[in-house]
Scaffold this active site. Sequence first.
Site, PDB file in Angstrom:
ATOM      1  N   SER A 184     -41.782  -5.546 -55.334  1.00  0.00           N
ATOM      2  CA  SER A 184     -42.246  -5.711 -56.712  1.00  0.00           C
ATOM      3  C   SER A 184     -43.504  -6.546 -56.831  1.00  0.00           C
ATOM      4  O   SER A 184     -44.303  -6.341 -57.731  1.00  0.00           O
ATOM      5  CB  SER A 184     -41.136  -6.322 -57.570  1.00  0.00           C
ATOM      6  OG  SER A 184     -40.705  -7.557 -57.032  1.00  0.00           O
ATOM      7  N   HIS A 212     -39.249   0.063 -58.364  1.00  0.00           N
ATOM      8  CA  HIS A 212     -40.674   0.417 -58.420  1.00  0.00           C
ATOM      9  C   HIS A 212     -40.984   1.680 -57.627  1.00  0.00           C
ATOM     10  O   HIS A 212     -42.145   1.991 -57.391  1.00  0.00           O
ATOM     11  CB  HIS A 212     -41.527  -0.744 -57.903  1.00  0.00           C
ATOM     12  CG  HIS A 212     -41.337  -1.987 -58.704  1.00  0.00           C
ATOM     13  ND1 HIS A 212     -42.036  -2.251 -59.859  1.00  0.00           N
ATOM     14  CD2 HIS A 212     -40.480  -3.016 -58.546  1.00  0.00           C
ATOM     15  CE1 HIS A 212     -41.631  -3.402 -60.368  1.00  0.00           C
ATOM     16  NE2 HIS A 212     -40.689  -3.892 -59.593  1.00  0.00           N
ATOM     17  N   LYS A 244     -38.932   0.789 -65.982  1.00  0.00           N
ATOM     18  CA  LYS A 244     -40.251   0.759 -65.370  1.00  0.00           C
ATOM     19  C   LYS A 244     -40.910   2.136 -65.508  1.00  0.00           C
ATOM     20  O   LYS A 244     -41.375   2.455 -66.583  1.00  0.00           O
ATOM     21  CB  LYS A 244     -40.149   0.217 -63.955  1.00  0.00           C
ATOM     22  CG  LYS A 244     -39.923  -1.304 -64.072  1.00  0.00           C
ATOM     23  CD  LYS A 244     -39.368  -2.011 -62.906  1.00  0.00           C
ATOM     24  CE  LYS A 244     -39.179  -3.474 -63.306  1.00  0.00           C
ATOM     25  NZ  LYS A 244     -38.248  -4.192 -62.456  1.00  0.00           N
TER      26      LYS A 244
HETATM   27  C1  PLP Z   1     -37.337  -5.272 -62.546  1.00  0.00           C
HETATM   28  C2  PLP Z   1     -36.521  -5.276 -61.308  1.00  0.00           C
HETATM   29  C3  PLP Z   1     -35.131  -5.406 -61.368  1.00  0.00           C
HETATM   30  C4  PLP Z   1     -34.406  -5.709 -62.626  1.00  0.00           C
HETATM   31  O1  PLP Z   1     -34.364  -4.598 -63.463  1.00  0.00           O
HETATM   32  P1  PLP Z   1     -34.174  -4.809 -65.024  1.00  0.00           P
HETATM   33  O2  PLP Z   1     -33.763  -3.483 -65.509  1.00  0.00           O
HETATM   34  O3  PLP Z   1     -35.504  -5.255 -65.547  1.00  0.00           O
HETATM   35  O4  PLP Z   1     -33.134  -5.857 -65.201  1.00  0.00           O
HETATM   36  C5  PLP Z   1     -34.422  -5.300 -60.181  1.00  0.00           C
HETATM   37  N1  PLP Z   1     -35.051  -5.108 -59.010  1.00  0.00           N
HETATM   38  C6  PLP Z   1     -36.394  -4.998 -58.927  1.00  0.00           C
HETATM   39  C7  PLP Z   1     -37.036  -4.783 -57.597  1.00  0.00           C
HETATM   40  C8  PLP Z   1     -37.168  -5.101 -60.067  1.00  0.00           C
HETATM   41  O5  PLP Z   1     -38.490  -5.037 -59.978  1.00  0.00           O
END
Ligand code: PLP
Length: 388
Positions: A184, A212, A244
Amino acid sequence: MNSPQEARWKEALAPLRAAGLWRELQPLQPEGDGGIRLRDAQGHALLSFASNDYLGLAGHPALRVAAGAEMMLSGVGAGAAPLLGGERPVHAALAAALAQWLGVEAVLLFGSGYLANLGIFAALVGRSDGVFADRLNHASLVDGARLAGARLQRYRHGDLNHLETLLQRHGGGRRWIISDGVFSMDGDIAPLADLVRLAERHDATIMLDEAHAFGVIGAGGRGSAAHWQLEPARVGVRMGTLGKAFGVYGAFVAGSQTLIDLLRHRARSFVYHTAFPPMLAAAALAALGLVQGEEWRRERLRSHVRRLRGAATPGSWIASDTPIQPLLVGEAGHSLALSRALREQGLYVPAVRPPTVPMGAARLRITLSAAHGPEDVDRLRLALEQCR
Ligand SMILES: *Cc1c(COP(=O)(O)O)cnc(C)c1O
């Protein structure tokens, strides 16, 4: 307020300010459909390079229409936990469509990726199990392992020799290899083909966080397994988020029917959470259609990456082929100054500082979107070159 408790809280905050690590919330209003044009509270227009809405779907008319129609049908909130009446037909339709897209037997929806990661560990990992995690994994994976009470061992980022040494030493229960599919903060792609080989050699199960990766890499946006041309079943557990590249909110776990059955009974963050709003499930279903059908969005991202990386910059690019393009700056204060200078030119590029990244690894986390045009990327390039 001057209670002793208040004084202790102030004391805890003081060093953050001093170290340039103070953080504030800043409301930014999107304008238009792409999610990249924002307006701040003072009325300044900003071009954003900060969103994880990589495909530019959060404001897409198809998602708005789907959400609106479902809201008229089902209301806003689900009103209950999934197992106690909160599951709607649209949730089931979304889970089925995700499973079909990924070529897995079943999918279970969660309220968020954070909740999913906490639930997966609590449900599957025993106290005597060894959890082997890349050092740059997302915080929710670390928290999940801690919550499960498992022995967490972190290997150096991408260092499979280190991982293998740790795997060999483990004498207790089952082994778990935990990794982000796309990291991330660094944006690099985990060497999944090698991880799978290691897992098979050492009788370990892989848990991959595709937050991602789904929608972004691999044919049809099917994530890391597709990118590395691996059978989906060779990666035991995959978690994806809908907040995302899907531009919505929520998350899911994809795998075998047995895995999903077990999670449905044992993942406490599933059993005890309110099902996410059905209108968001409808929006995610619309997003899935675009993720699968509009390959041009990923092509456009790849062309933006090539365009941006030609820039001479005031930092150094971290190697990454994904829309996450981190510019390593080092000092937290320096990254902040750079972010402010860009902001004065109408560009929103947040500085990411410790504890989100290691000490001395402060950076600008630049993210590209299919909603950007080449001229937007050029604006950023030019601004970075001027900041040198
Ligand atoms: C954003 C993210 C999460 C958390 O997801 P949410 O739906 O925002 O709680 C988990 N793992 C990774 C790698 C992330 O980037």
